[in-house]
Write an enzyme that holds these catalytic residues in place. Structure first.
Site, PDB file in Angstrom:
ATOM      1  CG  HIS A 174     -11.891   3.558   3.008  1.00  0.00           C
ATOM      2  ND1 HIS A 174     -13.139   5.536   3.534  1.00  0.00           N
ATOM      3  CD2 HIS A 174     -11.356   4.356   2.944  1.00  0.00           C
ATOM      4  CE1 HIS A 174     -11.565   6.481   4.559  1.00  0.00           C
ATOM      5  NE2 HIS A 174     -10.607   5.187   3.753  1.00  0.00           N
ATOM      6  CD  GLU A 189      -8.387  -0.796   4.585  1.00  0.00           C
ATOM      7  OE1 GLU A 189      -7.129  -0.444   5.901  1.00  0.00           O
ATOM      8  OE2 GLU A 189      -8.992   0.433   3.364  1.00  0.00           O
ATOM      9  NE  ARG A 210      -8.612  11.637   3.083  1.00  0.00           N
ATOM     10  CZ  ARG A 210      -8.205  10.709   2.709  1.00  0.00           C
ATOM     11  NH1 ARG A 210      -9.489  10.300   1.510  1.00  0.00           N
ATOM     12  NH2 ARG A 210      -7.964  10.097   3.324  1.00  0.00           N
ATOM     13  NE  ARG A 219      -6.421   1.508   0.066  1.00  0.00           N
ATOM     14  CZ  ARG A 219      -6.803   2.505   0.695  1.00  0.00           C
ATOM     15  NH1 ARG A 219      -5.676   2.888   1.586  1.00  0.00           N
ATOM     16  NH2 ARG A 219      -7.456   3.016   0.964  1.00  0.00           N
ATOM     17  CG  ASN A 275      -1.727   1.028   1.684  1.00  0.00           C
ATOM     18  OD1 ASN A 275      -1.932   1.538   0.258  1.00  0.00           O
ATOM     19  ND2 ASN A 275      -2.843   1.425   2.510  1.00  0.00           N
TER      20      ASN A 275
END
Ligand code: AMP
Length: 397
Positions: free
Chosen positions: A182, A380, A242, A94, A9
């Site tokens: 996500h 993940e 964010r 990813r 990732n």
């Protein structure tokens, strides 16, 4: 050991990795580690399957590794610790954006890698780095198959009406629509939810992925039907740095009245806003929850308020709600945030179990509660390892 799958990732300043041994039904974790600060003051730390630190290294400031140097250092570490019978059979990555075309994990070749560049403007803070790692490995170890697993794929079931912006249709046709992100996290939760709550798995669930990036996903029968993240990964909830949903008129004001151009606004909304911007202290929820500064409390209040608002919106889109699931860094670990979100969801039929919440769940609603609430850790990396194996064996990912 034997056949290994390495999951990567790659972020703007970090490279996270997990080494799996491809055994039986579920790949087993051998090592889990990361390079951080690769452009400034690189640090490397890896833990073994028992969670013990297996290796650690620091580079002096001013000696940036970059992505290429980090990949090089990763392979060098691998040469030291892996045995001669170990073989890296695949690398799984990813990749944040797969657009409309890449709806499942894909074995990457030079053509596909070039094609994925098209989505860089849609995820400027993630996509270039995700692709850089693939490119570096393709050049260095061309014989290792690489599989891209997309954060958007899980959301391709979102109906057209929930994808559309109310813009002239030519923009929708050229791809200006809500994609959702996500997805690997939500897909993992969807894969384990039936083991926790069979009714919710068949019914209507909102999963709250609350980490540094944060979003909600509405699922019907374990399929995504709406997500608070949209065209880009800055939409929806307030996040670590964010801003989340913003009146588009604010952008015009920033340009016209504050003289900001697109790059300055990009930095503002992706890196300087959210918990960090509102508190002026930190993007880290742990720091804010322990800070006596009233600005920290205000940032946390806004974080919870935004979740509460979006939860109501998604519950309406689903036409009711059977379960809420909390996951990721904040969702899995912060009992006070879960408590505040759950208290604000009582109107939806949730009877909150304070003791179970303090204990970390997994079920944090009281027996008999019409709306169930759960804490379920996400994974993940495992999802990527499973997809990588499946994509290479030719089965659907
Ligand atoms: P993630 O992006 O999933 O790694 O989540 C990172 C976020 O989780 C950061 O804001 C952390 O402060 C937050 N986090 C991790 N552990 C805790 C905890 N025990 N309490 C509150 N927040 C936490």
């Amino acid at each position: 050991m034997g056949d290994l799958i390495v999951v990567l990732n790659a972020g703007s300043s970090s490279l996270k990795f997990t080494v799996y041994v491809d055994q039986g039904e579920k790949p087993g974790v051998l090592y889990d580690g990361q390079f951080e600060g690769i452009l400034t003051e690189p640090r490397f730390k890896v833990k073994d399957s028992a969670g013990q630190v297996a290796a650690e290294k620091k580079w002096p400031p001013g000696k940036p590794l970059g992505h290429e140097g980090a990949v090089e250092a990763l392979f060098a570490w691998g040469r030291d610790v892996l045995s001669s019978t170990d073989r890296i059979v695949a690398m799984g990555h990813r990749v944040v954006h797969g657009g409309l075309e890449y709806t499942r994990p894909t074995v990457v070749n030079a053509h596909i890698l070039g094609d994925l560049e098209r989505f860089v403007p849609l995820a400027p803070l993630h996509q270039p780095h995700n692709l850089a790692a693939i490119r570096i490995i393709a050049k260095r170890n061309p014989a290792i198959p690489q599989v891209a697993c997309f954060d958007t794929s899980f959301h391709t079931t979102i109906p057209a009406v929930a994808q559309a912006f109310a813009l002239p249709r030519k923009f929708t046709e050229q791809g200006v629509r809500r994609y959702g992100f996500h997805g690997l996290s939500y897909e993992y939760i969807a894969s384990v939810l039936p083991g926790y709550d069979a009714k919710a798995a068949e019914g209507r669930t909102i999963v709250a992925h609350l980490g540094n990036g944060a979003s909600l996903c509405a699922m019907k029968g374990l399929k995504s039907v709406a997500c608070t993240l949209g065209f880009t990964a800055v939409e929806g909830l307030m996040m670590g740095t964010r801003c989340g949903a913003l009146d588009p008129g604010v952008m015009l004001y920033l340009m016209d009245e504050c003289g900001m151009d697109a790059r300055a606004i990009e930095k503002l909304i992706y890196q300087e806003s959210g918990l960090l911007g509102v508190s002026g202290i930190s993007s880290d929820m742990r720091t804010l929850l322990t800070s006596p500064d009233p600005r920290a409390a205000e940032a946390v209040e806004l974080f919870v308020y935004r979740i509460t608002r979006e939860l109501g919106s998604l519950a309406a889109a689903l036409g009711g709600l059977d379960a809420i699931v909390f996951t990721a860094g904040i969702g899995e670990n912060s009992a006070p945030i879960r408590k505040r979100v759950c208290r604000s969801a009582e109107w939806l039929g949730l009877q909150f179990d304070e003791k179970a919440n303090e204990a970390g769940g997994p079920c944090i609603s009281r027996e008999g509660s019409r709306l169930k609430a759960w804490v379920i850790p996400t994974d993940e990396e495992l999802m990527i390892a499973l997809h990588t194996r499946q994509a290479l064996s030719g089965k659907a990912g």
